[in-house]
Design a protein around this motif. Structure first.
Motif, PDB file in Angstrom:
ATOM      1  N   THR A  27       0.838  -1.188   0.000  1.00 12.50           N
ATOM      2  CA  THR A  27       0.000   0.000   0.000  1.00 12.50           C
ATOM      3  C   THR A  27       0.873   1.237   0.000  1.00 12.50           C
ATOM      4  OG1 THR A  27      -0.071  -0.010   2.412  1.00 12.50           O
ATOM      5  CG2 THR A  27      -1.820  -1.170   1.262  1.00 12.50           C
ATOM      6  N   THR A  28       0.331   2.301  -0.589  1.00 11.71           N
ATOM      7  CA  THR A  28       1.039   3.567  -0.628  1.00 11.71           C
ATOM      8  C   THR A  28       0.967   4.237   0.730  1.00 11.71           C
ATOM      9  OG1 THR A  28       0.413   3.796  -2.926  1.00 11.71           O
ATOM     10  CG2 THR A  28       1.126   5.794  -1.799  1.00 11.71           C
ATOM     11  N   PRO A  29       2.103   4.732   1.259  1.00 12.01           N
ATOM     12  CA  PRO A  29       2.068   5.394   2.557  1.00 12.01           C
ATOM     13  C   PRO A  29       1.140   6.604   2.527  1.00 12.01           C
ATOM     14  CG  PRO A  29       4.326   4.941   1.867  1.00 12.01           C
ATOM     15  CD  PRO A  29       3.463   4.674   0.697  1.00 12.01           C
ATOM     16  N   THR A  30       0.459   6.857   3.611  1.00 12.47           N
ATOM     17  CA  THR A  30      -0.398   8.029   3.733  1.00 12.47           C
ATOM     18  C   THR A  30      -0.103   8.685   5.074  1.00 12.47           C
ATOM     19  OG1 THR A  30      -2.193   6.946   4.917  1.00 12.47           O
ATOM     20  CG2 THR A  30      -2.183   6.714   2.531  1.00 12.47           C
ATOM     21  N   THR A  31      -0.774   9.789   5.324  1.00 11.86           N
ATOM     22  CA  THR A  31      -0.580  10.501   6.582  1.00 11.86           C
ATOM     23  C   THR A  31      -1.262   9.798   7.748  1.00 11.86           C
ATOM     24  OG1 THR A  31      -2.519  11.835   6.082  1.00 11.86           O
ATOM     25  CG2 THR A  31      -0.404  12.709   5.374  1.00 11.86           C
ATOM     26  N   PHE A  32      -2.036   8.742   7.471  1.00 13.19           N
ATOM     27  CA  PHE A  32      -2.744   8.035   8.524  1.00 13.19           C
ATOM     28  C   PHE A  32      -1.982   6.765   8.912  1.00 13.19           C
ATOM     29  CE2 PHE A  32      -5.907  10.439   6.185  1.00 13.19           C
ATOM     30  CZ  PHE A  32      -6.482  11.156   7.214  1.00 13.19           C
ATOM     31  N   ALA A  33      -2.333   6.271  10.062  1.00 13.63           N
ATOM     32  CA  ALA A  33      -1.678   5.063  10.551  1.00 13.63           C
ATOM     33  C   ALA A  33      -2.075   3.864   9.705  1.00 13.63           C
ATOM     34  CB  ALA A  33      -2.075   4.830  12.007  1.00 13.63           C
ATOM     35  N   ALA A  34      -1.254   2.810   9.794  1.00 15.68           N
ATOM     36  CA  ALA A  34      -1.571   1.578   9.070  1.00 15.68           C
ATOM     37  C   ALA A  34      -2.881   1.001   9.577  1.00 15.68           C
ATOM     38  CB  ALA A  34      -0.450   0.560   9.266  1.00 15.68           C
ATOM     39  N   VAL A  35      -3.491   0.183   8.734  1.00 17.68           N
ATOM     40  CA  VAL A  35      -4.775  -0.396   9.086  1.00 17.68           C
ATOM     41  C   VAL A  35      -4.605  -1.324  10.280  1.00 17.68           C
ATOM     42  CG1 VAL A  35      -6.704  -1.767   8.275  1.00 17.68           C
ATOM     43  CG2 VAL A  35      -5.456  -0.312   6.678  1.00 17.68           C
ATOM     44  N   PRO A  36      -5.269  -1.052  11.386  1.00 23.03           N
ATOM     45  CA  PRO A  36      -5.145  -1.952  12.538  1.00 23.03           C
ATOM     46  C   PRO A  36      -5.847  -3.269  12.257  1.00 23.03           C
ATOM     47  CG  PRO A  36      -6.749  -0.218  12.989  1.00 23.03           C
ATOM     48  CD  PRO A  36      -6.102   0.126  11.682  1.00 23.03           C
ATOM     49  N   ASP A  37      -5.295  -4.321  12.812  1.00 22.96           N
ATOM     50  CA  ASP A  37      -5.839  -5.655  12.556  1.00 22.96           C
ATOM     51  C   ASP A  37      -7.282  -5.799  13.033  1.00 22.96           C
ATOM     52  OD1 ASP A  37      -3.452  -6.390  11.465  1.00 22.96           O
ATOM     53  OD2 ASP A  37      -2.672  -7.255  13.333  1.00 22.96           O
ATOM     54  N   GLU A  38      -7.668  -5.011  14.039  1.00 19.44           N
ATOM     55  CA  GLU A  38      -8.979  -5.224  14.621  1.00 19.44           C
ATOM     56  C   GLU A  38     -10.107  -4.560  13.817  1.00 19.44           C
ATOM     57  OE1 GLU A  38      -7.000  -1.755  16.850  1.00 19.44           O
ATOM     58  OE2 GLU A  38      -6.463  -3.757  16.107  1.00 19.44           O
ATOM     59  N   VAL A  39      -9.799  -3.805  12.771  1.00 20.34           N
ATOM     60  CA  VAL A  39     -10.860  -3.210  11.958  1.00 20.34           C
ATOM     61  C   VAL A  39     -11.538  -4.318  11.160  1.00 20.34           C
ATOM     62  CG1 VAL A  39     -11.423  -1.616  10.096  1.00 20.34           C
ATOM     63  CG2 VAL A  39      -9.710  -0.977  11.806  1.00 20.34           C
ATOM     64  N   PRO A  40     -12.810  -4.587  11.397  1.00 24.17           N
ATOM     65  CA  PRO A  40     -13.468  -5.727  10.740  1.00 24.17           C
ATOM     66  C   PRO A  40     -13.914  -5.379   9.324  1.00 24.17           C
ATOM     67  CG  PRO A  40     -15.010  -4.627  12.188  1.00 24.17           C
ATOM     68  CD  PRO A  40     -13.692  -3.908  12.360  1.00 24.17           C
ATOM     69  N   THR A  41     -14.053  -6.405   8.530  1.00 21.90           N
ATOM     70  CA  THR A  41     -14.671  -6.249   7.216  1.00 21.90           C
ATOM     71  C   THR A  41     -16.162  -6.477   7.369  1.00 21.90           C
ATOM     72  OG1 THR A  41     -12.684  -6.997   6.061  1.00 21.90           O
ATOM     73  CG2 THR A  41     -14.758  -7.125   4.855  1.00 21.90           C
ATOM     74  N   VAL A  42     -16.967  -5.498   6.936  1.00 23.88           N
ATOM     75  CA  VAL A  42     -18.413  -5.563   7.146  1.00 23.88           C
ATOM     76  C   VAL A  42     -19.132  -5.534   5.797  1.00 23.88           C
ATOM     77  CG1 VAL A  42     -18.298  -4.518   9.430  1.00 23.88           C
ATOM     78  CG2 VAL A  42     -18.563  -3.047   7.410  1.00 23.88           C
ATOM     79  N   HIS A  43     -20.426  -5.851   5.841  1.00 29.04           N
ATOM     80  CA  HIS A  43     -21.226  -5.937   4.616  1.00 29.04           C
ATOM     81  C   HIS A  43     -22.023  -4.674   4.349  1.00 29.04           C
ATOM     82  CE1 HIS A  43     -24.107  -6.622   7.785  1.00 29.04           C
ATOM     83  NE2 HIS A  43     -25.122  -6.619   6.931  1.00 29.04           N
ATOM     84  N   GLY A  49     -25.504   3.689  14.477  1.00 30.34           N
ATOM     85  CA  GLY A  49     -25.691   2.301  14.868  1.00 30.34           C
ATOM     86  C   GLY A  49     -25.232   1.335  13.793  1.00 30.34           C
ATOM     87  N   GLU A  50     -25.881   0.174  13.756  1.00 23.10           N
ATOM     88  CA  GLU A  50     -25.497  -0.898  12.837  1.00 23.10           C
ATOM     89  C   GLU A  50     -26.628  -1.161  11.836  1.00 23.10           C
ATOM     90  OE1 GLU A  50     -22.537  -2.255  12.844  1.00 23.10           O
ATOM     91  OE2 GLU A  50     -21.933  -1.078  14.595  1.00 23.10           O
ATOM     92  N   PRO A  51     -26.305  -1.709  10.672  1.00 24.53           N
ATOM     93  CA  PRO A  51     -27.355  -2.082   9.721  1.00 24.53           C
ATOM     94  C   PRO A  51     -28.335  -3.070  10.348  1.00 24.53           C
ATOM     95  CG  PRO A  51     -25.190  -2.149   8.666  1.00 24.53           C
ATOM     96  CD  PRO A  51     -24.945  -1.957  10.129  1.00 24.53           C
ATOM     97  N   GLU A  52     -29.590  -2.974   9.961  1.00 23.20           N
ATOM     98  CA  GLU A  52     -30.605  -3.866  10.519  1.00 23.20           C
ATOM     99  C   GLU A  52     -30.442  -5.299  10.023  1.00 23.20           C
ATOM    100  OE1 GLU A  52     -34.517  -2.426   9.847  1.00 23.20           O
ATOM    101  OE2 GLU A  52     -34.220  -0.555  10.965  1.00 23.20           O
ATOM    102  N   LEU A  53     -29.965  -5.477   8.798  1.00 28.71           N
ATOM    103  CA  LEU A  53     -29.878  -6.815   8.216  1.00 28.71           C
ATOM    104  C   LEU A  53     -28.523  -7.437   8.505  1.00 28.71           C
ATOM    105  CD1 LEU A  53     -31.570  -6.098   4.756  1.00 28.71           C
ATOM    106  CD2 LEU A  53     -32.615  -6.942   6.868  1.00 28.71           C
ATOM    107  N   PRO A  54     -28.473  -8.716   8.839  1.00 24.53           N
ATOM    108  CA  PRO A  54     -27.198  -9.371   9.155  1.00 24.53           C
ATOM    109  C   PRO A  54     -26.382  -9.614   7.897  1.00 24.53           C
ATOM    110  CG  PRO A  54     -28.968 -10.974   9.153  1.00 24.53           C
ATOM    111  CD  PRO A  54     -29.617  -9.640   8.964  1.00 24.53           C
ATOM    112  N   ALA A  55     -25.142  -9.994   8.100  1.00 24.75           N
ATOM    113  CA  ALA A  55     -24.234 -10.218   6.968  1.00 24.75           C
ATOM    114  C   ALA A  55     -24.711 -11.342   6.068  1.00 24.75           C
ATOM    115  CB  ALA A  55     -22.823 -10.514   7.488  1.00 24.75           C
ATOM    116  N   ASP A  56     -25.472 -12.292   6.594  1.00 22.16           N
ATOM    117  CA  ASP A  56     -25.906 -13.433   5.787  1.00 22.16           C
ATOM    118  C   ASP A  56     -27.350 -13.296   5.302  1.00 22.16           C
ATOM    119  OD1 ASP A  56     -27.115 -13.670   8.224  1.00 22.16           O
ATOM    120  OD2 ASP A  56     -26.668 -15.813   8.494  1.00 22.16           O
TER     121      ASP A  56
END
Length: 623
Positions: A27-43, A49-56
């Protein structure tokens, strides 16, 4: 804004091969920190709040996943068109296209009209959002294909963003003002960096972006109107075009996203057709004869008296009134503050007092409309009474600039006292502003110039709404030249702000945000093609719009919109008109629809054609 890419050019074929080989790209360096491992991938993403519909989830809850496929829906459009590019200010784009794409174009995410503001992945197979909302990464579904069979990649996302922001309508610059950098993370992953986290809805707005083909964009003059379709990846492609008369969309047989949860049960109709008519009466005649299948009825008179014809009496036509839970659109006569005649707030207020909604509703509209009181009517975002403590805290820093009534007067209401007292009040305001009546004409005592202006319209049907206002103003000695021009000339004049007064409508969502900049702020007041038609330039308005964008709770958003509503209403930039509390729908009984419509909109994409219904209707007509 910086666009960060890989160090060497890569062909579309090599991009696909690289992805399949799981090639690791730095990835190209930016002024922000690297992506932390705990950032989840969401749908999906929700504003609060959170979307009403689940990921599945399998499909949207209101659709019929077993809806039959095929058939045709024909609708009427007004005026004409000369372009298939809806993303620029030049030309008149065809029906079925809009600033966020329309039928032929997939976007990164798709809005759920069953939730206030939630986006679910469409082209985006995965979304990672920084908890502080300073950046967002989007994975593009590797199955996504343009209509020519080529893959949709992160390069296409970047090329689309660059093109729309640099060469498209001004609204994109306003929407994406805080996007500072795009990074090509991998062939199918792109990262958006944001200037700060002051705009909570910015990640969702970015998700609304349609994605066009980089190769196609490079091969055309994007800023010029064209009848050559842009390359899309959506459920429909443009099948036939008769400039100014008809456009036909045909469902893509091998549409890549047909089985996605956001698409199951939708886009069931094989052909979507828009026929153009110059006159509303001719369009209505086409509906009566069966050449047009469906109408969203905008005329109260037609709704009340226009559906007594043989097919309707025989039960072949369905009529429905669907309750509208969205904020009422702000429909109004708009005054161009760039013209000296409208500089004085007292003059603007006086002009508004001459609008007699009660007479219009009683004599023209069969009592079917409600008066539009403000800019966020029919929602908790509308101002009421006097400002409360939270509103007052936002307004107080601008006390010296704002009208004193903003702080200590209830909001302006004019109907109950009747027209005559309102005209008397208007006359008093005009005298305070330095006008007097001489020989039945309202004259500026300082210059000797009459108070006169042009009211510009594009539709002769609007004359019946405008003429009562013109007559009432004439009683005050104010001369109004009512001028109707063809739609193409009207669009050109509006884009150049070449008008005195006109009519306009701004539809508000349940979650206003970045788009408010283009509607009201100083930045867009002199930018041709913007939707700040009134030419508002107010530091207080600019600040309140920023407060709306930065709101991080529903309560904060409502407070900021109420404050803005209050300021706009007491500034009298427009003469607010009216709205319908329901959506009026008439259609031939050849269509099936879900058992319910989504909570915040009419979803015609979830309708279908009932097998053999068209033949049954034809047989019934022949009888």
């Amino acid at each position: 804004m910086q666009i960060a890419r890989l160090s060497s050019p890569i062909s579309r074929a090599s991009i696909l091969a690289a992805a399949l080989a799981a090639l690791l790209i730095t990835t190209t360096p930016t002024t922000f920190a690297a992506v932390p491992d705990e950032v989840p991938t969401v749908h999906g993403l929700s504003l609060y709040g959170e979307p009403e519909l689940p990921a599945d989830f399998d499909h949207f809850p209101w659709v019929n996943p077993q809806a039959p496929q095929g058939g045709e829906m024909v609708r009427a459009a007004s005026g004409g068109f000369d372009s298939l590019n809806p993303f620029i200010v030049r030309g008149s784009a065809a029906a079925g296209l809009n600033a966020f794409g329309g039928l032929p174009y997939d976007s990164l995410m798709v809005n759920s009209p069953d939730e206030p503001f939630t986006m679910y992945g469409l082209l985006a197979s995965g979304i990672r959002l920084d908890p502080q909302r300073r950046w967002m990464e989007i994975d593009i579904d590797s199955r996504a294909r343009f209509h020519d069979g080529s893959p949709v990649t992160a390069e296409d996302v970047i090329a689309t963003f660059e093109t729309l922001r640099e060469h498209g309508s001004p609204l994109y610059r306003g929407y994406w003002a805080e996007v500072t950098e795009l990074t090509l993370v991998s062939p199918f992953t792109v990262r958006f960096d944001f200037a700060d986290n002051s705009s909570r809805e910015l990640p969702l707005i970015v998700g609304q972006m349609p994605v066009l083909s980089a190769e196609d964009l490079a091969a055309r003059d994007f800023e010029s109107p064209t009848l050559k379709p842009l390359m899309g990846s959506g459920p429909y492609r443009i099948d036939a075009v008769e400039p100014g008369q008809r456009i036909v969309y045909r469902h893509v047989d091998d549409y890549w996203g047909a089985d996605l949860p956001v698409n199951v049960g939708r886009y069931n109709i094989a052909r979507r057709v828009f026929d153009y008519y110059r006159e509303p009466s001719v369009a209505m005649a086409a509906f009566r004869s069966g050449r047009v299948d469906l109408r969203i009825e905008n005329s109260a008179g037609t709704w009340a008296t226009g559906y007594d014809f043989p097919a309707a009496r025989r039960g072949l036509i369905e009529r429905a009134e669907i309750e509208d839970h969205t904020p009422a659109p702000m429909q109004a006569f708009v005054m161009n503050l760039r013209r000296g005649v409208f500089k004085d707030r007292r003059v603007r207020e006086a002009l508004g007092l001459a609008f007699d909604f009660e007479w219009l509703n009683r004599n023209l509209f069969y009592g079917q409309y409600a008066r539009t009181r403000g800019y966020f009517d029919n929602s908790p975002m509308a101002a009421e009474g006097l400002p409360g403590p939270a509103e007052r805290a936002l307004l107080t820093p601008w006390r010296d600039e704002l009208p004193p009534e903003v702080f200590d007067q209830p909001l302006p209401v004019d109907e109950p006292e009747g027209l005559r007292p309102r005209l008397k009040k208007a006359l008093s305001l005009l005298r305070e502003a330095g006008y007097e009546v001489r020989n039945n004409r309202m004259i500026d005592t300082a210059t000797g110039a009459p108070l006169a202006f042009e009211l510009l319209l594009y539709d002769g049907g609007l004359e019946r709404v405008a003429l009562p206002l013109v007559r009432n103003l004439a009683r005050l000695g104010i001369e109004v030249n009512l001028r109707v021009v063809d739609p193409s000339q009207y669009i050109v004049r509006l884009r150049q702000f070449d008008f005195d007064m006109t009519t306009a409508m701004i539809a508000q969502s349940n979650n206003p945000g970045n788009e408010q900049r283009e509607y009201w702020t100083s930045e867009f007041a002199e930018r041709p093609g913007s939707r700040n038609l009134a030419g508002i330039q107010s530091p207080a308005v600019d600040d309140l719009v920023n407060k709306i964008i930065a709101a991080n709770t529903r309560e904060a958003l409502n407070t900021a919109t109420r404050a803005l509503d209050r300021v706009l209403r007491w500034s009298f930039y427009v003469i607010l008109q009216y709205h319908s509390p329901v959506i009026r729908l008439a259609y031939w009984k050849k269509f099936g629809q879900p058992e319910r419509e989504p909570a915040y909109g009419l979803d015609l994409d979830s309708w279908w054609v009932i097998p053999n219904a068209a033949a049954d209707i034809e047989a019934a007509q022949e009888e």
